[in-house]
Scaffold this active site. Structure first.
Site, PDB file in Angstrom:
ATOM      1  N   ASP A 110       0.835  -1.199   0.000  1.00  0.00           N
ATOM      2  CA  ASP A 110       0.000   0.000   0.000  1.00  0.00           C
ATOM      3  C   ASP A 110       0.869   1.248   0.000  1.00  0.00           C
ATOM      4  O   ASP A 110       0.480   2.299   0.504  1.00  0.00           O
ATOM      5  CB  ASP A 110      -0.903  -0.013   1.250  1.00  0.00           C
ATOM      6  CG  ASP A 110      -2.034   0.991   1.138  1.00  0.00           C
ATOM      7  OD1 ASP A 110      -2.597   1.370   2.181  1.00  0.00           O
ATOM      8  OD2 ASP A 110      -2.349   1.429   0.006  1.00  0.00           O
TER       9      ASP A 110
ATOM     10  N   LYS B 160       2.914   3.367  -5.599  1.00  0.00           N
ATOM     11  CA  LYS B 160       2.341   2.390  -6.555  1.00  0.00           C
ATOM     12  C   LYS B 160       3.391   1.984  -7.596  1.00  0.00           C
ATOM     13  O   LYS B 160       3.414   0.857  -8.043  1.00  0.00           O
ATOM     14  CB  LYS B 160       1.104   2.968  -7.231  1.00  0.00           C
ATOM     15  CG  LYS B 160       0.087   3.560  -6.253  1.00  0.00           C
ATOM     16  CD  LYS B 160      -0.167   2.657  -5.052  1.00  0.00           C
ATOM     17  CE  LYS B 160      -0.792   3.418  -3.893  1.00  0.00           C
ATOM     18  NZ  LYS B 160      -0.753   2.622  -2.632  1.00  0.00           N
TER      19      LYS B 160
ATOM     20  N   ASP C 154      -3.173  -2.968  -2.598  1.00  0.00           N
ATOM     21  CA  ASP C 154      -4.209  -1.946  -2.682  1.00  0.00           C
ATOM     22  C   ASP C 154      -3.970  -1.085  -3.928  1.00  0.00           C
ATOM     23  O   ASP C 154      -2.858  -1.033  -4.452  1.00  0.00           O
ATOM     24  CB  ASP C 154      -4.159  -1.064  -1.422  1.00  0.00           C
ATOM     25  CG  ASP C 154      -5.373  -0.143  -1.324  1.00  0.00           C
ATOM     26  OD1 ASP C 154      -5.271   0.906  -0.670  1.00  0.00           O
ATOM     27  OD2 ASP C 154      -6.427  -0.470  -1.938  1.00  0.00           O
ATOM     28  N   ASN C 155      -5.012  -0.437  -4.425  1.00  0.00           N
ATOM     29  CA  ASN C 155      -4.905   0.627  -5.432  1.00  0.00           C
ATOM     30  C   ASN C 155      -4.398   0.197  -6.794  1.00  0.00           C
ATOM     31  O   ASN C 155      -3.726   0.970  -7.485  1.00  0.00           O
ATOM     32  CB  ASN C 155      -3.995   1.752  -4.926  1.00  0.00           C
ATOM     33  CG  ASN C 155      -4.356   2.206  -3.557  1.00  0.00           C
ATOM     34  OD1 ASN C 155      -3.605   2.006  -2.624  1.00  0.00           O
ATOM     35  ND2 ASN C 155      -5.526   2.786  -3.406  1.00  0.00           N
TER      36      ASN C 155
ATOM     37  N   GLU D 141     -11.408   4.076  -1.272  1.00  0.00           N
ATOM     38  CA  GLU D 141     -11.857   4.379   0.088  1.00  0.00           C
ATOM     39  C   GLU D 141     -12.719   5.637   0.117  1.00  0.00           C
ATOM     40  O   GLU D 141     -12.411   6.639  -0.511  1.00  0.00           O
ATOM     41  CB  GLU D 141     -10.654   4.546   1.042  1.00  0.00           C
ATOM     42  CG  GLU D 141      -9.572   5.475   0.578  1.00  0.00           C
ATOM     43  CD  GLU D 141      -8.437   4.746  -0.143  1.00  0.00           C
ATOM     44  OE1 GLU D 141      -8.691   3.691  -0.750  1.00  0.00           O
ATOM     45  OE2 GLU D 141      -7.310   5.238  -0.128  1.00  0.00           O
TER      46      GLU D 141
HETATM   47  N1  LIG Z   1       9.229   3.130  -1.191  1.00  0.00           N
HETATM   48  C1  LIG Z   1       8.497   3.369  -0.092  1.00  0.00           C
HETATM   49  N2  LIG Z   1       8.789   2.645   1.028  1.00  0.00           N
HETATM   50  C2  LIG Z   1       8.031   2.840   2.139  1.00  0.00           C
HETATM   51  C3  LIG Z   1       6.997   3.756   2.104  1.00  0.00           C
HETATM   52  N3  LIG Z   1       6.126   4.194   3.038  1.00  0.00           N
HETATM   53  C4  LIG Z   1       5.357   5.118   2.466  1.00  0.00           C
HETATM   54  N4  LIG Z   1       5.773   5.337   1.217  1.00  0.00           N
HETATM   55  C5  LIG Z   1       5.276   6.365   0.340  1.00  0.00           C
HETATM   56  C6  LIG Z   1       3.855   6.016   0.011  1.00  0.00           C
HETATM   57  C7  LIG Z   1       2.961   7.234  -0.013  1.00  0.00           C
HETATM   58  C8  LIG Z   1       1.490   6.848   0.071  1.00  0.00           C
HETATM   59  C9  LIG Z   1       1.130   5.662  -0.832  1.00  0.00           C
HETATM   60  N5  LIG Z   1      -0.342   5.533  -1.021  1.00  0.00           N
HETATM   61  C10 LIG Z   1      -0.933   6.227  -1.986  1.00  0.00           C
HETATM   62  O1  LIG Z   1      -0.300   6.979  -2.713  1.00  0.00           O
HETATM   63  C11 LIG Z   1      -2.418   6.103  -2.144  1.00  0.00           C
HETATM   64  C12 LIG Z   1      -3.083   7.082  -2.889  1.00  0.00           C
HETATM   65  C13 LIG Z   1      -4.471   7.026  -3.038  1.00  0.00           C
HETATM   66  C14 LIG Z   1      -5.182   8.060  -3.830  1.00  0.00           C
HETATM   67  C15 LIG Z   1      -4.736   9.387  -3.799  1.00  0.00           C
HETATM   68  C16 LIG Z   1      -5.405  10.354  -4.534  1.00  0.00           C
HETATM   69  C17 LIG Z   1      -6.512  10.000  -5.314  1.00  0.00           C
HETATM   70  F1  LIG Z   1      -7.151  10.945  -6.013  1.00  0.00           F
HETATM   71  C18 LIG Z   1      -6.951   8.691  -5.361  1.00  0.00           C
HETATM   72  C19 LIG Z   1      -6.280   7.712  -4.616  1.00  0.00           C
HETATM   73  C20 LIG Z   1      -5.217   6.002  -2.422  1.00  0.00           C
HETATM   74  C21 LIG Z   1      -4.550   5.037  -1.692  1.00  0.00           C
HETATM   75  O2  LIG Z   1      -5.244   4.019  -1.082  1.00  0.00           O
HETATM   76  C22 LIG Z   1      -3.162   5.070  -1.548  1.00  0.00           C
HETATM   77  O3  LIG Z   1      -2.564   4.063  -0.836  1.00  0.00           O
HETATM   78  C23 LIG Z   1       6.784   4.479   0.930  1.00  0.00           C
HETATM   79  N6  LIG Z   1       7.499   4.279  -0.169  1.00  0.00           N
HETATM   80 MG   LIG Z   2      -3.962   2.482  -0.501  1.00  0.00          MG
END
Ligand SMILES: Nc1ncc2ncn(CCCCCNC(=O)c3cc(-c4ccc(F)cc4)cc(O)c3O)c2n1
Ligand SMILES: [Mg+2]
Length: 214
Positions: A141, A144, A169-170, A199
């Protein structure tokens, strides 16, 4: 002064949830995000699917990539057997700080190891650092565009075995097309998806389930 969204989520938990009661923490976050402000927690609809996969796999070892505020961390940890080892990786220190407090409010701090840093840095170190051979369940999660590279990295580091389950997810929104393409065309994986919604919205979404068969 400015209060960040993650801080408002934490305040909603501390105000509306009962200490030591994971279900009340989940409910407080879902109520805040559906009534006040959207946030990227996996949410209750996909969360119920996550719960059913965790219960079915009944994992002794779990890895979560991307903790955010700890919503899915609490859902997973509340379903694990007492001997289970659960590691969650969070890149953003501000998210990690909030997640620690949300996990503690749920009374689950002893069941989860929250590690700060990038998945690509940490995945190669997990075996030696945490004494884990392979993961029974991985919940993806985080970024992406890292789903595919991190899955390949976990394979290379020998962290996945026959029977390991990956839940992503996603895969539709924001989307992980290269990941879906790779796992669908690989003979190593049996994959299927659970239809759901993004969500707190009505937008189409899938949770992508992967069983490793060889
Ligand atoms: N490499 C590494 N290692 C470890 C880490 N820990 C965190 N990160 C950085 C991750 C930053 C958050 C990731 N999640 C999402 O971006 C996300 C986005 C949406 C979404 C957003 C806008 C919309 F309009 C529609 C849908 C919905 C979701 O359910 C999502 O999970 C890492 N990276
Ligand atoms: Mg997510």
């Amino acid at each position: 002064q400015f209060v960040s969204l993650r801080q408002r989520i934490l305040s909603a938990v501390q105000k509306n949830a009962t200490r030591g009661d994971p279900r009340s923490v989940i409910r407080a976050i879902d109520q805040f995000c559906s009534q006040k402000e959207w946030a990227m927690n996996v949410g209750n609809e996909k969360g119920c699917i996550l719960d059913s996969v965790v219960s079915e796999v009944n994992p002794a070892t779990v890895l979560e990539l991307g903790t955010y505020c700890g919503y899915s961390t609490v859902r997973i940890a509340s379903l694990l057997p007492p001997y289970a080892k659960f590691i969650t990786l969070e890149f953003n220190p501000d998210f990690a700080a909030v997640a620690r407090q949300v996990i503690a409010w749920a009374g689950l701090e002893d069941k989860v190891q929250l590690v700060e840093g990038a998945s690509s840095d940490w995945i190669p170190k997990i075996k030696e650092q945490f004494g884990i051979k392979t993961f029974d369940l991985v919940f993806l999660d985080h970024w992406k565009e890292h789903y595919l590279s991190d899955t390949k990295l976990m394979e290379e580091c020998g962290l996945l075995r026959k029977g390991s389950v990956l839940l992503a997810d996603n895969v539709i929104c924001p989307g992980a097309p290269d990941y879906v393409e790779y796992v669908r065309s690989s003979p190593r994986y049996k994959s299927h998806y659970f239809r759901s919604h993004l969500e707190y919205t009505k937008a189409e979404e899938n949770l992508w389930y992967l069983g490793i068969i060889e």
